[in-house]
Design an enzyme around this catalytic site. Structure first.
Site, PDB file in Angstrom:
ATOM      1  N   GLU A 125      40.691  63.632  13.722  1.00  0.00           N
ATOM      2  CA  GLU A 125      40.085  62.824  13.367  1.00  0.00           C
ATOM      3  C   GLU A 125      40.178  61.419  15.386  1.00  0.00           C
ATOM      4  O   GLU A 125      39.907  61.228  15.201  1.00  0.00           O
ATOM      5  CB  GLU A 125      41.086  61.954  12.334  1.00  0.00           C
ATOM      6  CG  GLU A 125      40.483  62.152  11.301  1.00  0.00           C
ATOM      7  CD  GLU A 125      41.416  63.896  11.020  1.00  0.00           C
ATOM      8  OE1 GLU A 125      40.894  64.467  10.048  1.00  0.00           O
ATOM      9  OE2 GLU A 125      42.511  63.660  10.751  1.00  0.00           O
ATOM     10  N   ASP A 172      41.337  71.325  11.600  1.00  0.00           N
ATOM     11  CA  ASP A 172      41.953  69.926  10.960  1.00  0.00           C
ATOM     12  C   ASP A 172      42.758  68.932  11.470  1.00  0.00           C
ATOM     13  O   ASP A 172      42.390  68.920  13.069  1.00  0.00           O
ATOM     14  CB  ASP A 172      43.238  70.576   9.853  1.00  0.00           C
ATOM     15  CG  ASP A 172      43.624  70.130   8.796  1.00  0.00           C
ATOM     16  OD1 ASP A 172      43.325  68.544   9.312  1.00  0.00           O
ATOM     17  OD2 ASP A 172      44.636  70.360   8.349  1.00  0.00           O
ATOM     18  N   ASP A 188      43.116  65.316   2.253  1.00  0.00           N
ATOM     19  CA  ASP A 188      44.086  65.115   1.061  1.00  0.00           C
ATOM     20  C   ASP A 188      43.625  64.664  -0.546  1.00  0.00           C
ATOM     21  O   ASP A 188      44.228  63.249   0.409  1.00  0.00           O
ATOM     22  CB  ASP A 188      44.991  65.024   2.030  1.00  0.00           C
ATOM     23  CG  ASP A 188      45.611  65.764   3.245  1.00  0.00           C
ATOM     24  OD1 ASP A 188      45.059  66.779   3.404  1.00  0.00           O
ATOM     25  OD2 ASP A 188      46.622  65.472   4.261  1.00  0.00           O
TER      26      ASP A 188
END
Length: 924
Positions: A446, A443, A566
């Site tokens: 990015e 996670d 999300d």
């Protein structure tokens, strides 16, 4: 788990749109493009040309004077057009990360040969060009249609091609009736089909998926173009293989790329069907990863399982509620102070955790934990110590770049460095020895940073303080704007508000291995971490790795699954989840799904009912919730538990079909979940449909997506469709139509198309258990047809072997066939490598044949050429008449029936043939 960044307000989005679509300089004033000065055939079968700038300008920087053009038909259906600086090497997506053919190196002598070539023809794609100004077009040989055309005139909304160090621009004209899909990752509120004049920015960001039409976690600069030409569909795709940040402006009749670095590296794949397009595309970028069988089961996660006893209770509660569950997940609750590869020995004592894992592993369940890339800066932390010793971090001015994520101050591993990949694999091995996990969830890659700029750890305050939201920056930071990499001349529409490219991420002037700038490699971070994680897991387990990654790039599907980040517990997020899922199938990432019931805030009971009725049919099906939201496991509400038992009960019966689709995806790239136009490209009414979807070619899901609705208006393409929860119900239409279907709470509409053979099992509460149950086949013919033909397939293997393939002695593949004609029903199979299925003892116990014309019972049953006595074999034969929700109610002569045969004992791993005679209108 993620950092909720500021939600873009309507006002700020409007401002962003104004900025995006009203640039200071219109394209036509920036430059006059290039002229082609030579082109000649290259030794490898391609063509090399040289381009010279016509008139230099300094807007967005100075033009690169001479460019090299390389054109090659790499396959019969794939054309590459590569344009770069003729004199020096420019940044490209590394060839070791994304393997592909390399063009000739830049810097060779510039050719002076006369331009005698006017077009370069391949089997299906033709490259043509003009010399001054240089423009090019790609055409389809079979029908002469232009697929891509960069030429412009005074009426065009775009200008000539530009190529500067930090600004590349190129455009194509498009026909008005072209339907475009792709250019992700973003949340598309208006559906899967691209909408003119909405922003499409590609740059990986930790921006909550509740923000619409904003650059999110992945970068996929590829689009599929579907056109109906004279009633015949043609699809193709265009990939710009470039990892730099870009805005793409789609105006309906044109499309313009504005890229802040790299090269133009275009790939055109010819199709012509949507499935052909994805096949050709994934043959270039890498076939989707093989998935273990258990990963197709249901997954439960939550950020906020504070201790092991909560996790144990969740597993037990699912079992008590009789809701299927295969995988239990931990967000960072299991970690020691949020640090990777650690265990909180108070909340998750290792001895008790191992005992719990031993229990669930014996049941067949799996356990997966989260991992973020940021490594806590902590001298007593072994992972950090080994990382520093191996010098694995991204640098800024010679020192590891400091950021903040959940552990507080962190450094980010540089996965472009081979030493980092080896160190990462070793840390995975060490953690697996500590806790026998079954996969990894990567996670925040990015990469996400709670701070911006150049930061230092404060000396006079604790950071983080341990109070308040963990995502508030507590480092001492100052902006970095002193280089053109941190403040490029062209501002992309980052985060929907033209944020600086280094906002809440790594400074873009930071350096990776071999001097690679973060400016160029930013959107590759999650992809490179995925590859390193895949190598690490495969080396220690010897099993088929399962990785879930938030950030993705071209080729990520070769290694990992994806969830859409999300989302919000709203009806809009539910609807958007379908479009995002379908887009990722096109991107070559078929194992995809959204957080069921929404990540935050808490959904309503009704919404959670409807969400599991959709999410049960996502390829990746997981309930996940935020730390600050109330509990939302599917058993928390009685009505939701009922919907879950119903929808997931069907999913677990369909696991053989889903696994076969996963095998097809691995072999050909075919998405598991597909837009309807994949199977019905001639039916233009489904080109923009984003409220229904197919699993495979023929299983259609038509869910409730709006509050308070108890019926669904579903679009049915032409043909016969049979309801999977009541196979006597059918929808029949000759030309296609919308039909109002009953959809009370706890009920989902799932229909199977004609000419299909669907393999199923009896389901269960866990995939390991469901796999052992007898098989059944559902065979569909056009309702009331006197003649028909149906096909299906089944792939089975030892699902944790690294490879998903035939020929290893641990797999079986079966083609199923059926026909009806002259009052006789026939079905047969052709088995490849049946030993595996025979060892497992799998049998086909039931056959259901739908749409048969007639009213009499089945008679003269034969299996493998031998007549069957019902009494001796205890075979039960029954028939029921179909009722038509829409279609043939008034056409008595076309009344049709469903015939079922139970009590069969046909081995899955052995060829069989079976037949019987049908009574017609009550007579044989």
């Amino acid at each position: 788990m993620a950092s909720p960044k500021t939600v873009v307000t309507s006002l700020s989005l409007l401002v962003a749109l104004i900025i995006c679509f009203s640039p200071v300089h219109s394209s036509n004033t920036i430059g006059k493009g290039y002229r082609l000065i030579s082109v000649e055939e290259s030794p490898d079968g391609g063509f090399i040309g040289y381009l010279q700038v016509k008139q230099k300008t300094n807007i967005y920087g100075s033009d690169i004077t001479t460019l090299r053009l390389f054109v090659k038909h790499e396959t019969d259906n794939r054309l590459r057009v590569h344009i770069t600086d003729a004199k020096k090497q420019r940044w490209e997506v590394p060839y070791n990360l994304l393997p592909r053919e390399q063009p000739p190196p830049a810097g060779k002598a510039i050719g002076k040969s006369p331009t005698t070539v006017h077009e370069i023809s391949g089997s299906e794609l033709i490259f043509s060009f003009t010399k001054d100004p240089f423009t090019f077009a790609v055409k389809r040989r079979s029908n002469g249609q232009t697929l891509f055309n960069t030429s412009s005139d005074s009426n065009s909304p775009f200008g000539q091609m530009m190529f500067k160090d930090q600004y590349l621009e190129i455009s194509t004209s498009l026909p008005k009736d072209a339907s475009l899909y792709g250019l992700g990752e973003n949340s598309q509120a208006k559906g899967i089909k691209l909408v003119p004049n909405e922003p499409y920015t590609l740059y990986t960001e930790d921006v909550s998926a509740i923000n619409l039409n904003t650059d999110l976690y992945g970068s996929h600069p590829v689009y599929m173009d579907l056109r109906n030409v004279g009633g015949k569909p043609y699809a193709h795709a265009v990939l710009l293989l470039n990892s730099n940040a870009m805005d793409v402006f789609y105006r309906g009749t044109s499309l313009t790329y504005k890229v802040i670095g790299g090269v133009f590296d275009f790939y055109f794949v010819a199709g012509p069907s949507p499935l052909d397009v994805v096949d050709q595309y994934t043959s270039l970028i890498g076939r989707p990863a093989p998935m273990p069988y258990w990963s197709l089961g249901f997954h439960q996660c939550r950020w906020g399982y504070h201790n092991l006893s909560v996790v144990e209770d969740v597993v037990d509660s699912y079992k008590k509620a009789k809701i299927p569950l295969d995988v239990i997940w931990n967000d960072d609750d299991h970690m020691d102070a949020h640090k990777d590869f650690t265990l909180d020995n108070i909340s998750y004592p290792r001895a008790k955790l191992l005992k719990f894992l031993d229990r669930i592993h014996k049941m067949g369940m799996k356990y997966i934990v989260i991992n973020d890339p940021g490594i806590g800066v902590n001298a007593s932390y072994g992972v950090y110590q080994r990382a520093m010793a191996n010098d694995v971090f991204i640098k800024y001015e010679g020192k590891p770049f400091l950021a903040q994520v959940w552990p507080g101050p962190v450094y980010f591993p540089d996965f472009l460095n081979p030493k980092t990949v080896a160190w990462w694999g070793d840390e995975i091995r060490r953690f697996h020895e500590l806790v026998p996990i079954d996969g990894l969830w990567i996670d925040m890659n990015e990469v996400s940073n709670f701070c911006s700029g150049l930061c230092t750890i404060p000396k006079e305050k604790q950071c983080p303080s341990g109070e308040g939201p963990g995502w508030i920056c507590c480092l001492d930071c100052k902006n970095i704007t002193k280089t053109r990499w941190d403040d490029p001349p062209y501002k992309i529409n980052a985060t929907g508000v033209t944020a600086p490219v280094g906002f809440k991420t790594i400074a873009t002037s930071a350096l990776h291995y071999n001097g690679v700038r973060e400016y160029d490699a930013h959107s590759l971070y999650g992809f490179s971490e995925t590859i390193a994680t895949h190598k690490g897991l495969q080396s220690i387990q010897g099993k088929r790795p399962f990785i879930l990654s938030r950030s993705t790039f071209i080729g990520s599907g070769r290694y990992a699954a994806h969830w859409t980040g999300d989302n919000k517990g709203t009806w809009q997020s539910l609807r958007v989840s379908i479009s995002t899922m379908l887009n990722f199938g096109i991107f070559g990432v078929p194992m995809v799904g959204s957080d069921i019931c929404g990540f935050y805030p808490q959904p309503t009971e009704e919404l959670c009912n409807r969400w599991i009725e959709v999410g049960a049919f996502y390829p990746f099906s997981r309930d996940h919730a935020n730390y600050y939201s109330p509990r939302q496991e599917l058993y928390q509400w009685d009505t939701v538990a009922k919907s879950a038992r119903n929808a997931l009960g069907m999913r677990y019966k369909l696991l053989p079909y889903l696994y076969t689709l996963s095998y097809e995806a691995h072999m050909t790239g075919a998405p598991v979940a597909r837009p309807l136009f994949f199977s019905f490209p001639e039916y233009t009414k489904c080109y923009g449909l984003s409220t229904q979807f197919l699993l495979g070619s023929s299983l259609m899901i038509s869910p409730v997506l709006k509050k308070g609705r108890t019926q669904v208006k579903a679009l049915f393409p032409p043909g016969s469709w049979y309801h999977m929860f009541d196979m006597t119900q059918a929808v029949v239409t000759k030309t296609g139509k919308r039909v109002a279907l009953p959809a009370p709470l706890n009920f989902v509409n799932v229909h199977l198309y004609q000419n299909t053979i669907l393999p199923m099992q009896q389901g269960g509460l866990i995939s390991k258990e469901a796999r052992t149950t007898p098989f059944s086949l559902v065979i569909t013919f056009p309702a009331g047809a006197t003649e028909g033909y149906a096909t299906g397939k089944l792939y089975l293997d030892e699902d944790e072997l690294p490879e998903m393939k035939l020929g290893n002695g641990q797999s079986t593949y079966v083609d199923f066939y059926a026909s009806v004609g002259n009052g006789t029903v026939k079905m047969w199979s052709q088995v490849k490598e049946g030993k595996f299925a025979l060892r497992k003892g799998w049998v086909i116990e039931k056959v259901s044949v739908l749409g048969l014309r007639g009213a009499g019972p089945a008679s003269d049953i034969e299996v493998n050429g031998s007549p069957i006595s019902n009494e001796a074999k205890k075979i039960e034969v029954s028939s029921k008449e179909h009722t038509y929700v829409a279609g043939l109610e008034e056409e008595e002569e076309n009344k049709s029936v469903m015939v079922e045969l139970k009590g069969l004992e046909m081995m899955v791993g052995k060829d069989f043939n079976m037949s019987w005679k049908m009574g017609i209108n009550g007579a044989n």
